[in-house]
Motif scaffolding. Structure first.
Motif, PDB file in Angstrom:
ATOM      1  N   VAL A   1       0.855  -1.188   0.000  1.00  0.00           N
ATOM      2  CA  VAL A   1       0.000   0.000   0.000  1.00  0.00           C
ATOM      3  C   VAL A   1       0.890   1.237   0.000  1.00  0.00           C
ATOM      4  CG1 VAL A   1      -1.740   1.298   1.299  1.00  0.00           C
ATOM      5  CG2 VAL A   1      -1.827  -1.207   1.239  1.00  0.00           C
ATOM      6  N   PRO A   2       0.707   2.155  -0.942  1.00  0.00           N
ATOM      7  CA  PRO A   2       1.554   3.356  -0.980  1.00  0.00           C
ATOM      8  C   PRO A   2       1.263   4.275   0.203  1.00  0.00           C
ATOM      9  CG  PRO A   2      -0.209   3.538  -2.590  1.00  0.00           C
ATOM     10  CD  PRO A   2      -0.284   2.139  -2.047  1.00  0.00           C
ATOM     11  N   ASP A   3       2.242   5.132   0.504  1.00  0.00           N
ATOM     12  CA  ASP A   3       2.067   6.111   1.577  1.00  0.00           C
ATOM     13  C   ASP A   3       1.290   7.303   1.017  1.00  0.00           C
ATOM     14  OD1 ASP A   3       2.146   7.758   3.713  1.00  0.00           O
ATOM     15  OD2 ASP A   3       4.324   7.878   3.890  1.00  0.00           O
ATOM     16  N   LEU A   4       0.035   7.416   1.411  1.00  0.00           N
ATOM     17  CA  LEU A   4      -0.849   8.451   0.870  1.00  0.00           C
ATOM     18  C   LEU A   4      -1.196   9.527   1.888  1.00  0.00           C
ATOM     19  CD1 LEU A   4      -3.320   6.031  -0.946  1.00  0.00           C
ATOM     20  CD2 LEU A   4      -1.361   7.221  -1.936  1.00  0.00           C
ATOM     21  N   VAL A   5      -0.670   9.400   3.083  1.00  0.00           N
ATOM     22  CA  VAL A   5      -0.998  10.366   4.138  1.00  0.00           C
ATOM     23  C   VAL A   5      -0.481  11.750   3.756  1.00  0.00           C
ATOM     24  CG1 VAL A   5      -0.608  11.000   6.551  1.00  0.00           C
ATOM     25  CG2 VAL A   5      -1.018   8.614   5.930  1.00  0.00           C
ATOM     26  N   GLY A   6      -1.347  12.751   3.916  1.00  0.00           N
ATOM     27  CA  GLY A   6      -0.973  14.128   3.607  1.00  0.00           C
ATOM     28  C   GLY A   6      -1.334  14.563   2.200  1.00  0.00           C
TER      29      GLY A   6
END
Length: 659
Positions: free
Chosen positions: A391-396
């Motif tokens: 899962v890619p880092d999508l936070v922000g």
């Protein structure tokens, strides 16, 4: 019988400051009371040491020193110590009051916890211990009883340094173990020494208990449990609960290594490992969302929230009061105790006589290990085929951009319920489920949790309330009262709120300021110098009973020259107002220049009638016509309600307007 009713401290004021309301819990070392700090008007928890300790000067000196050290710690996961003092025979600590329950209560209510949730309990504990370790402090008695869970889901650690203070008492001596047997490190058992790695060991034992619902060692006596800590290896949690992942087993094994040198160097080092283990766990959606090493989201835990009856009865007291028992007592493995190390049964060859045994290979375990190795290899091959992706880092990121990125990576995307956040802008991603880095099957659902921006709260309706009640209601919804001003009112009784700024219903950021306008009561308007007809109409419209007296005066006829009650007086609705009105001089009224033959009469100009116009527009119009203007505030509106004089007047005459 309710023991709090017979407790002699209940109802007293300690040190002239802390009014004791009730007893929360009682342990072998201290009693904890709910109290009111009358100086600062706040609720606190007061821990009062038992007389046997308070009479020991060595303990009091060490206790004061430890209290000062703990008070210097400022961390969201540590129960704050506000004050320390003595009052006669009472030695006490004043602490932050944390309504909620202990981690022991959670275990009683729910039994073992899922791996993700257990880590979300332990991570804030490690953050608190890490802050203490960096400040040179060791807790020495980490256990579920000393971990508090607040009603809004925050985790806090209590009782730093108290075990160290007990070491200074005359009740202990060389060869005594001080701590809680179920969580005591091997070096504490054998040598009595404890450092930051002892806290790491105890936290590892506590994590094992959260994962499995029981402590790793049981025994008929405390010493049999202590022996097992020294001579046995803590079993893997997965040996009790098979679905616990290897990363958690490895974390527990490292923290509970018998050799302190092979454990994480301190709580911060274990915290890093715990966070990494947490990130590697797949999301199931059942245990909430971990938001960092300093706390949990409110509501992150499932299950009942009220403490069990046993806790209410005092068997699992808050604030880790502990049970300090004399040698020979039989406490449970969760009670703090003082115990001679000489009680540990050691045989002539250094092995406890009851526990010597020969090592025998376990072929079943070896076979399972081979199967596990093969499974790991097969899993690696499966991942290498692209079946699973991270899962890619999508936070922000903006929610729309994050959706596109996740879809391009091969995931189905859902948008979860937005959460308020003071830092993250609205419509940016706060969290994902599963979290960034989790390896899941391509095509699986990834839920994006968007930010709703800072939480906003509507200004409550406080009109008609007293200032004190309005302040309480504003504070209750999470806002703060700012400026308080007063204004006359003929409809709102004195001392009550007329209006707020911002107005009622306006949404403002949580913690924002609300200004109050308080009624100064019904004040008599000042209508002197106003023309009689205007003043009389204005006052009658306000509900006053107007009575007129005329008298000769050297002012234009019809001008109000006096009033009773005077302007600004506080009056009741419907009061009688006496107006004294000029009828001109007895010999007839004359313009000043009529008796001065040296000057020609000035030019007369019609005075513009500016009544009911905006006050600024009225001033501009009168000045443009050649008049001077005096403005008087009568009712505080922006509309002109009175004007004097009117008709034709010499240019340059001063015109008074009321608004």
């Amino acid at each position: 019988m309710d023991t709090t009713l017979t407790d002699p401290l209940v109802g007293q004021v300690l040190d002239g400051r802390y009014r004791v309301e009730s007893r929360i819990a009682r342990g072998g070392m201290a009693s904890v009371y709910l109290a009111l700090d009358v100086r600062l008007d706040r609720t606190v928890a007061v821990k009062v040491m038992h007389r046997s300790l308070a009479e020991d000067p060595q303990f009091v000196r060490r206790f004061i020193g430890e209290a000062k050290s703990v008070a210097s710690l400022s961390h969201p996961n540590i129960v704050h110590v506000f004050d320390q003092g003595t009052d006669g025979a009472h030695v006490y600590l004043s602490m932050e009051y944390v309504p909620g329950k202990t981690l022991r209560d959670v275990l009683r209510l729910r039994g073992r916890l899922p791996a993700r949730e257990a880590l979300e309990m332990v991570i804030p504990v490690l953050a608190a211990l890490g802050a203490a370790h960096q400040a040179g402090m060791v807790h020495r008695d980490v256990k579920p009883e000393n971990v508090l869970l607040t009603d809004d889901g925050r985790v806090k650690v209590v009782d730093f340094g108290l075990a160290r203070a007990v070491e200074a008492t005359n009740q202990t001596k060389t060869g005594m173990m001080i701590g809680t047997i179920g969580y005591m490190s091997p070096e504490q058992v054998t040598t009595g020494t404890a450092d930051v790695r002892s806290d790491v060991y105890a936290t590892g034992i506590m994590l094992f208990e959260l994962l499995t619902g029981r402590q790793p060692y049981a025994g008929e006596t405390p010493m049999s449990v202590a022996y097992r800590h020294v001579h046995e290896t803590v079993p893997a949690p997965s040996s009790v609960v098979p679905d616990i992942p290897p990363s958690i087993d490895a974390l527990v094994a490292a923290a509970t290594d018998k050799d302190p040198a092979r454990r994480p160097a301190d709580a911060t080092a274990m915290l890093v490992a715990a966070v990494e283990a947490h990130r590697s766990l797949p999301r199931t959606g059942a245990t909430g969302s971990y938001t960092g090493p300093t706390g949990l989201q409110p509501g992150a835990l499932t299950g009942p929230t009220a403490p069990p009856p046993a806790a209410a009865a005092g068997t699992a007291p808050p604030y880790g009061t502990g049970q300090y028992l004399s040698p020979g007592a039989q406490p449970g493995a969760s009670h703090t105790m003082i115990q001679p190390r000489s009680d540990l049964p050691i045989g002539h060859d250094g092995e406890p006589a009851a526990r010597r045994r020969r090592f025998r290979p376990n072929w079943l375990v070896l076979g399972l290990a081979l199967v596990m190795v093969a499974g790991v290899a097969l899993t690696g091959w499966w991942f290498s085929q692209g079946r699973y992706v991270k899962v890619p880092d999508l936070v922000g990121r903006n929610v729309k951009v994050a959706r596109q990125q996740a879809q391009q990576a091969g995931f189905e995307v859902r948008i979860g319920k937005a959460r308020f956040d003071d830092k993250a802008a609205k419509d940016t991603v706060l969290d994902t489920d599963p979290g960034a880095g989790a390896e899941i099957a391509r095509g699986s659902v990834v839920t994006l949790i968007p930010s709703a921006g800072p939480e906003t709260i509507p200004v409550p309706k406080v009109e008609g309330l007293t200032e004190a009640d309005a302040r309480a209601q504003v504070a209750e919804v999470g806002l703060v009262v700012g400026r308080v001003s007063k204004s006359a009112s003929d409809t709102v009784p004195r001392g009550q709120v007329i209006r707020t700024s911002p107005m009622v219903g306006k949404r403002i950021k949580k913690g924002g300021t609300v200004n109050l306008v308080i009624s100064a009561g019904l004040l008599m308007p000042d209508v002197t110098q106003m023309m009689r007809d205007q003043a009389e109409k204005f006052l009658r419209d306000k509900g006053f009973n107007v009575q007129i007296d005329e008298t000769a005066d050297n002012t234009p006829p019809g001008t109000v020259i006096a009033q009773d009650p005077s302007g600004g007086s506080e009056v009741a609705a419907g009061a009688v107002v006496h107006l004294t009105v000029s009828k001109g001089p007895d010999t007839g009224w004359h313009w000043p220049w009529e008796n001065d033959n040296s000057e020609a009469p000035p030019d007369f100009v019609v005075v513009p009638d500016v009544r009911f116009k905006d006050v600024n527009d009225a001033v501009s119009e009168l000045k443009a016509a050649g008049f001077q203007v005096k403005v008087r505030n009568l009712v505080g509106t922006r509309r002109v309600v009175g004007e004097n004089p009117l008709g034709q007047q010499p240019m340059g005459t001063r015109i008074t307007i009321w608004h």
